[in-house]
Design an enzyme around this catalytic site. Structure first.
Site, PDB file in Angstrom:
ATOM      1  CG  HIS A   1      -2.000  -1.152   1.052  1.00 36.33           C
ATOM      2  ND1 HIS A   1      -2.589  -1.791   2.113  1.00 36.33           N
ATOM      3  CD2 HIS A   1      -2.506  -1.761  -0.073  1.00 36.33           C
ATOM      4  CE1 HIS A   1      -3.411  -2.734   1.671  1.00 36.33           C
ATOM      5  NE2 HIS A   1      -3.380  -2.727   0.353  1.00 36.33           N
TER       6      HIS A   1
ATOM      7  CG  HIS B   1      -6.079 -10.432  -7.992  1.00 35.27           C
ATOM      8  ND1 HIS B   1      -5.453 -10.009  -9.139  1.00 35.27           N
ATOM      9  CD2 HIS B   1      -6.267 -11.769  -8.136  1.00 35.27           C
ATOM     10  CE1 HIS B   1      -5.272 -11.049  -9.944  1.00 35.27           C
ATOM     11  NE2 HIS B   1      -5.756 -12.128  -9.346  1.00 35.27           N
TER      12      HIS B   1
ATOM     13  CB  SER C   1      -5.523  -2.094  -2.980  1.00 30.40           C
ATOM     14  OG  SER C   1      -6.277  -3.243  -3.299  1.00 30.40           O
TER      15      SER C   1
ATOM     16  CD  GLU D   1     -12.395 -10.629  -4.343  1.00 28.76           C
ATOM     17  OE1 GLU D   1     -11.296 -10.052  -4.289  1.00 28.76           O
ATOM     18  OE2 GLU D   1     -12.516 -11.864  -4.192  1.00 28.76           O
TER      19      GLU D   1
ATOM     20  N   GLY E   1      -9.927 -10.822 -12.721  1.00 31.01           N
ATOM     21  CA  GLY E   1      -9.267  -9.529 -12.933  1.00 31.01           C
ATOM     22  C   GLY E   1      -8.219  -9.544 -14.032  1.00 31.01           C
TER      23      GLY E   1
ATOM     24  CG  ASP F   1      -2.665  -7.715  -3.607  1.00 26.83           C
ATOM     25  OD1 ASP F   1      -1.813  -8.578  -3.314  1.00 26.83           O
ATOM     26  OD2 ASP F   1      -3.372  -7.149  -2.748  1.00 26.83           O
TER      27      ASP F   1
END
Ligand code: SAM
Length: 286
Positions: A28, A51, A107, A125, A151, A171
Site C-alpha cells: 500500500h 484482485h 487497496s 473481485e 481480474g 495483487d
C-alpha cells in the site's frame, strides 16, 4: 483451495485474516507513491485493481482478530516516525474517526481516497462473499466500477486505457501454483497493448525459487524499466510460510527508487528489527 462439482476452483483465501500485515504495508505504500505521482498532473488517469478483496477491513472483526497479523504490520508503525509516507497514513486516517485504528483500508479504499472526479477505476473481485463486501464498502459509481470477474481477463479487455495514464495493481492470493506464471504472462500481454501504464505486481516470498522464476520471465520479456522492492520479517526459508513480500513495478515514478531505498531499511528495522531485510533493485533498466 477446493473444487466444486463442476470442477471449478473455490477460492479459500480471505484477505480479512491478513489485512494490515507487513505485506500490506509495503504494497500500500508503493500504491500510494504511484497514485501521488499520477495526481501531480491535472490530466485524468485510470486505476485497475485486478484482485481487489473486500475493500475495507474492521480491526475488531473476528477475522482480523484471529491472527492479529496487523500487529506485526501497521500496528508497529508510528506515523510521527515516518513523515515521508504521510499520505499513506492520511489514507488510513480517512477511514478512522480517531487516532485508534478501527478500520484498515484495502487497496480499493486507498485508491478511492485519492481518485478525483475525472479519474476512473475498475476493481475486480472473484470471491462471492468478498465481492459483496467490496460492493458495500466501495459504492459503484460513474467513476468506480466494481466487477465480479477474473481480474486478469478484465485487464486484458481494458488496456490501453482511455487516458493512456494508469496504475494497474495486481495483487493475487497465489492460491494456485500456476498463478505466479499466469500473472507474468498476463502482464506481458497487457504491456504489449499498453506499454505506458504503471504496473505494480505484488508477490509473497514463500519459496525463493518461484520469485527467481518471475524475475527471469520479466527480464526475458522485453519489457523495460522494471524495479523491485521487497520487505522481509525473516530470512528466506523453505516451508515456513511467507518470510518477505515485494512488488515489481513497471514504469515506476522516477522518484520511487530513491524514496524506497531510504524507507525500506527503516521499515525493516521497525517491523523485523533487522535493517537489512529488504531489496531495492533495478530489474531492467529504462
Ligand atoms: C491478496 S487479496 C487482495 C487484497 C487487496 N488488493 C488489498 O490490498 O486490500 C486477493 C484477492 O483476489 C481475489 N481473487 C483471486 N483470484 C481472482 C481473480 N482471478 N480475479 C479477481 N479476484 C481474484 C481473492 O478472492 C482475494 O480477495
Amino acid at each position: 483451495m477446493a473444487f466444486n462439482k463442476e470442477n471449478t476452483i473455490l477460492l479459500s483465501y480471505r484477505h480479512s485474516f491478513h489485512a494490515g500485515n507487513f505485506a500490506d504495508v509495503i504494497k500500500h505504500i508503493v500504491q500510494v507513491e504511484i497514485l501521488e505521482h499520477l495526481l501531480k498532473k491535472d490530466k485524468p488517469f485510470e486505476y485497475i485493481d485486478t484482485h481487489a478483496g473486500a475493500g475495507l477491513f474492521s480491526v475488531k472483526s473476528d477475522d482480523m482478530q484471529k491472527l492479529q497479523e496487523y500487529n506485526n504490520g501497521i500496528g508497529k508503525l508510528d506515523s510521527n516516525n515516518f513523515p515521508e509516507i504521510s499520505r499513506y497514513f492520511e489514507a488510513i486516517q480517512a477511514y478512522n474517526d480517531t487516532k485508534n485504528l478501527e478500520f484498515y483500508p484495502g487497496s480499493p479504499a486507498i485508491a478511492k481516497h485519492f481518485l478525483r472526479s475525472h479519474d476512473r477505476a475498475w476493481m475486480y473481485e472473484l470471491h462471492p462473499q468478498d465481492f459483496k463486501h467490496l460492493s458495500n464498502n466501495i459504492a459503484q459509481s460513474r467513476k468506480i466500477k466494481v466487477v465480479q470477474d477474473d481480474g486478469l481477463k478484465g485487464l486484458n479487455g481494458l488496456v490501453p486505457t482511455p487516458s493512456r495514464r494508469a496504475l494497474i495493481l495486481i495483487d493475487p492470493s497465489y492460491e494456485i501454483k500456476t498463478e505466479y506464471e499466469l500473472v507474468i504472462d498476463s502482464v506481458i500481454k497487457a504491456y504489449g497493448k499498453f506499454s505506458t501504464g504503471v504496473y505494480a505486481i505484488w508477490y509473497p516470498v514463500v519459496e525463493r525459487n518461484t520469485i527467481n522464476m518471475m524475475e527471469r520471465k520479466l527480464k526475458n520479456s522485453g519489457i523495460t524499466n522494471i524495479q523491485q522492492f521487497e520487505l522481509g520479517i525473516a530470512t528466506d526459508s523453505s516451508g515456513r510460510g511467507m518470510t518477505s513480500s515485494g512488488m515489481f513495478v513497471i514504469n515506476p515514478p522516477w522518484t520511487l527508487k530513491d524514496k524506497m531505498s531510504s524507507l525500506l531499511p527503516k521499515l525493516a528495522q521497525t517491523l523485523a528489527g533487522n535493517p537489512e531485510l529488504f531489496k531495492c533493485n533495478i530489474l531492467v533498466e529504462e
